[in-house]
Design an enzyme around this catalytic site. Structure first.
Site, PDB file in Angstrom:
ATOM      1  N   GLU A 117     110.386  25.137 -87.759  1.00 39.84           N
ATOM      2  CA  GLU A 117     111.714  25.770 -87.838  1.00 39.84           C
ATOM      3  C   GLU A 117     112.159  25.940 -89.290  1.00 39.84           C
ATOM      4  OE1 GLU A 117     112.773  26.975 -85.186  1.00 39.84           O
ATOM      5  OE2 GLU A 117     112.322  25.674 -83.473  1.00 39.84           O
ATOM      6  N   HIS A 141     118.335  19.864 -86.360  1.00 42.19           N
ATOM      7  CA  HIS A 141     118.044  20.413 -85.029  1.00 42.19           C
ATOM      8  C   HIS A 141     117.638  19.274 -84.113  1.00 42.19           C
ATOM      9  CE1 HIS A 141     116.181  22.418 -81.729  1.00 42.19           C
ATOM     10  NE2 HIS A 141     114.940  22.151 -82.124  1.00 42.19           N
ATOM     11  N   HIS A 143     117.053  18.011 -79.765  1.00 39.93           N
ATOM     12  CA  HIS A 143     116.925  18.383 -78.349  1.00 39.93           C
ATOM     13  C   HIS A 143     117.904  17.512 -77.556  1.00 39.93           C
ATOM     14  CE1 HIS A 143     112.601  20.230 -78.726  1.00 39.93           C
ATOM     15  NE2 HIS A 143     113.456  20.712 -79.614  1.00 39.93           N
ATOM     16  N   GLU A 171     139.893  16.031 -78.692  1.00 39.95           N
ATOM     17  CA  GLU A 171     139.508  16.048 -80.117  1.00 39.95           C
ATOM     18  C   GLU A 171     138.310  16.920 -80.431  1.00 39.95           C
ATOM     19  OE1 GLU A 171     139.717  12.188 -82.036  1.00 39.95           O
ATOM     20  OE2 GLU A 171     141.618  11.790 -81.073  1.00 39.95           O
ATOM     21  N   HIS A 212     117.033  24.751 -75.163  1.00 37.36           N
ATOM     22  CA  HIS A 212     116.311  24.150 -76.272  1.00 37.36           C
ATOM     23  C   HIS A 212     117.101  23.003 -76.934  1.00 37.36           C
ATOM     24  CE1 HIS A 212     113.599  25.086 -80.016  1.00 37.36           C
ATOM     25  NE2 HIS A 212     113.824  23.791 -79.861  1.00 37.36           N
TER      26      HIS A 212
HETATM   27  P1  13P Z   1     108.380  20.836 -85.441  1.00 36.48           P
HETATM   28  O1  13P Z   1     107.518  19.663 -85.018  1.00 36.48           O
HETATM   29  O2  13P Z   1     107.561  21.950 -86.028  1.00 36.48           O
HETATM   30  O3  13P Z   1     109.508  20.391 -86.323  1.00 36.48           O
HETATM   31  O4  13P Z   1     109.017  21.455 -84.124  1.00 36.48           O
HETATM   32  C1  13P Z   1     109.867  20.691 -83.335  1.00 36.48           C
HETATM   33  C2  13P Z   1     110.909  21.506 -82.673  1.00 36.48           C
HETATM   34  O5  13P Z   1     111.849  20.948 -82.151  1.00 36.48           O
HETATM   35  C3  13P Z   1     110.806  22.988 -82.661  1.00 36.48           C
HETATM   36  O6  13P Z   1     111.963  23.577 -82.199  1.00 36.48           O
HETATM   37 ZN    ZN Z   2     113.215  22.224 -81.021  1.00 38.61          ZN
END
Ligand code: 13P
Ligand code: ZN
Length: 287
Positions: A117, A141, A143, A171, A212
């Site tokens: 990413e 980022h 999950h 809040e 995602h």
């Molecule tokens: P990477 O291992 O390349 O960081 O990818 C993980 C991920 O969450 C891709 O969206």
């Molecule tokens: Zn991801």
């Protein structure tokens, strides 16, 4: 001074551990980056690779990041392993003078490259650097399971998603008064998701990627993690309440007046498009 004494690296590791402890980083899921200050970079000087690596094309160009140094997790690396061996799972990249290529100057000692990413982090840093006058330096980022779950049932629309979260937990509207930008599903790791996320980061500090996870930005590690945590917690409250409610109809909700009163008390300006949004679709029309 040992590498483990460097404050920015310690904070980077702590944030990875915090995300792991909340279940946001299964396998190699998620990535983190920090645009370094001169002072932070200076602390790494004794540890920098003696032989510079090759320049690698990024696939996107951001002149505003020319000459910057970014600490970033490696592709395929597990965030749970960052704090015990940052030198194998994280790297510092230098951006070239045209803003379209990087080279690794520290880290990933057993090989590898920055996260897949990277284009998203790169465009993201350019956007947040410009809009904050340089104050915002973190892109993250994760999950986040409850936010992803909400993406299966809510309209994939910035105003709908943001309003739903604001109404889910007190809040929220003060912590993300611009709302959460929403992206429909896009292929992870490409320049398309990077450009689309960059456009949304211009108006929001947080972006949701359908099916995602979250992409969040901020001044420092605590601020950025806290934002993601707040969004995920509100999503957890909403999913839990919806699951318990007969026919998914909740008994009560916060009101627009509650939101406005809260924002006024904290001197925060709410995104009016989000505030005005009304749900018309079953079962959310109750909202
Ligand atoms: P990477 O291992 O390349 O960081 O990818 C993980 C991920 O969450 C891709 O969206
Ligand atoms: Zn991801």
């Amino acid at each position: 001074m040992k590498i483990s004494d460097i404050a920015v690296l310690q904070q980077f590791c702590t944030m990875c551990d915090d995300g792991v402890s909340l279940g946001w980083h299964e396998r190699n899921a998620g990535n983190l980056s920090c645009r370094l200050t001169e002072d932070e970079l200076g602390q790494f000087v004794p540890f920098i690779k003696s032989r510079p690596q090759e320049w690698v094309n990024i696939g996107v160009c951001e002149e505003s990041l020319a000459g910057e140094f970014i600490m970033i997790t490696g592709s395929g690396k597990y965030l749970k392993n960052v704090s015990c061996s940052p030198q194998d799972n994280v790297c510092i990249v230098e951006i070239n003078k045209s803003g379209d290529a990087y080279r690794i100057i520290w880290g990933l000692e057993k090989g590898g490259r920055p996260t897949s990413e990277f284009p998203t982090h790169f465009i993201g840093h350019s956007v947040i650097k410009k809009k904050s006058g340089g104050a915002h330096r973190i892109i993250y980022h994760a999950h986040t399971p409850y936010t992803v779950a909400l993406g299966h049932i809510l309209p994939l629309d910035t105003n709908a998603f943001s309003k739903f979260l604001w109404l889910s937990e007190c809040e929220c509207c003060a912590v993300f008064p611009d709302g959460v930008g929403v992206l429909e599903w896009l292929l992870p790791g490409g320049t398309e998701i990077a450009r689309a996320s960059g456009r949304l980061l211009e108006g929001h500090e947080a972006v949701f990627w359908a099916f995602h996870g979250m992409l969040v930005s901020g001044t420092d590690f605590d601020y950025t993690f806290g934002l993601c945590h707040m969004i995920e917690k509100a999503s957890q409250v909403a999913v839990t309440a919806l699951s318990a409610a007969p026919n998914m109809k909740m008994r009560r909700k916060m009101t627009e007046e509650n939101l406005t009163e809260l924002a006024e008390s904290l001197n925060v300006r709410l995104n009016q498009d989000v505030l005005k949004f009304q749900f018309t679709e079953e079962p959310f029309c109750f909202f």
